[in-house]
Scaffold this active site. Sequence first.
Site, mmCIF file in Angstrom:
data_model
loop_
_atom_site.group_PDB
_atom_site.id
_atom_site.type_symbol
_atom_site.label_atom_id
_atom_site.label_comp_id
_atom_site.label_asym_id
_atom_site.label_seq_id
_atom_site.Cartn_x
_atom_site.Cartn_y
_atom_site.Cartn_z
ATOM 1 N N ASP A 198 0.828 -1.200 0.000
ATOM 2 C CA ASP A 198 0.000 0.000 0.000
ATOM 3 C C ASP A 198 0.867 1.256 0.000
ATOM 4 O O ASP A 198 1.913 1.300 0.645
ATOM 5 C CB ASP A 198 -0.900 -0.008 1.244
ATOM 6 C CG ASP A 198 -2.033 0.990 1.141
ATOM 7 O OD1 ASP A 198 -2.357 1.419 0.020
ATOM 8 O OD2 ASP A 198 -2.601 1.347 2.191
ATOM 9 N N ASN B 164 -10.211 -1.890 -6.236
ATOM 10 C CA ASN B 164 -9.340 -1.066 -7.078
ATOM 11 C C ASN B 164 -9.806 -1.012 -8.531
ATOM 12 O O ASN B 164 -9.384 -0.125 -9.285
ATOM 13 C CB ASN B 164 -7.901 -1.596 -7.056
ATOM 14 C CG ASN B 164 -7.223 -1.445 -5.714
ATOM 15 O OD1 ASN B 164 -6.291 -2.193 -5.406
ATOM 16 N ND2 ASN B 164 -7.682 -0.511 -4.895
#
Length: 277
Positions: free
Chosen positions: A52, A100
Amino acid sequence: MKSPAAAQLIVRTVQTLRNTARGALVWGYEQRLAREVCAHQRLPRHLGLILDGNRRFARASGLQRELGHSIGADKAHEVLQWCLELGIPAATIWVLSTDNRSRDPQELAHILSLLEKEARALATDPRIHANRVRVRAIGQHDEFPPQVLAALNDLEAKTAHYDGMRLNIAVGYGGREEIVDAVKRHLHAQAQAGRTLADAAATLAPDDISAHLYAADIPDPDFIIRTSGEIRLSGFMLWQSVYSEYYFCDVYWPGFRRVDFLRALRDFQGRDRRFGR
């Protein structure tokens, strides 16, 4: 009185010396950590990595968003090397979540293009073959472009017979989706065995779900690292992580250093895992 140019040279020299000294201290600390981690010997059987912070790294560095993802992909190669050096048996890296897929189409296209490129690179990577690493892509890939699917399938086929480290690339992955897929597989298997839905429901047990997860043939992750300072799982291996140890690191993924990795492992080694007992 010194000229401005001379003063600037002195400042730059002092900064260089400070950076060199700081680098030497970090290197020394890293070596000590490596010795401690290796001496302890208890390492994760299955390491989960939530990659991340690529976009925030790019923004903080004044780079284009796509470059953050590209640098993050290079970092994944580094971390693979660290895992191989330590002999960690299995690792799952979360590259792209189901959520995503709603991102900007241009960004998503770049990520998928990177995925294809990295899959093809791994398929010919000498480290993969020398260490007999079996690589598998886990998640929902039906909507991926054909060339990306072809690259992933080729990588899996070329490493399917290996018996070394297991590397799972979680892409198009979501923990809830994985559990739903596992239930569907179990119900299909029950139907093929001639059992009714009522029978399947009456006998359903946790092991039935575990047996149909994407990576059912390797142990559940015992240690999960997430970079970027976010303190949540966001759906990563929801079923398997019930007894996982977690480590949240403030650094963005592209800036994740070996010293950060070793510090996380040392923290894991110091924990008392009781598994509810």
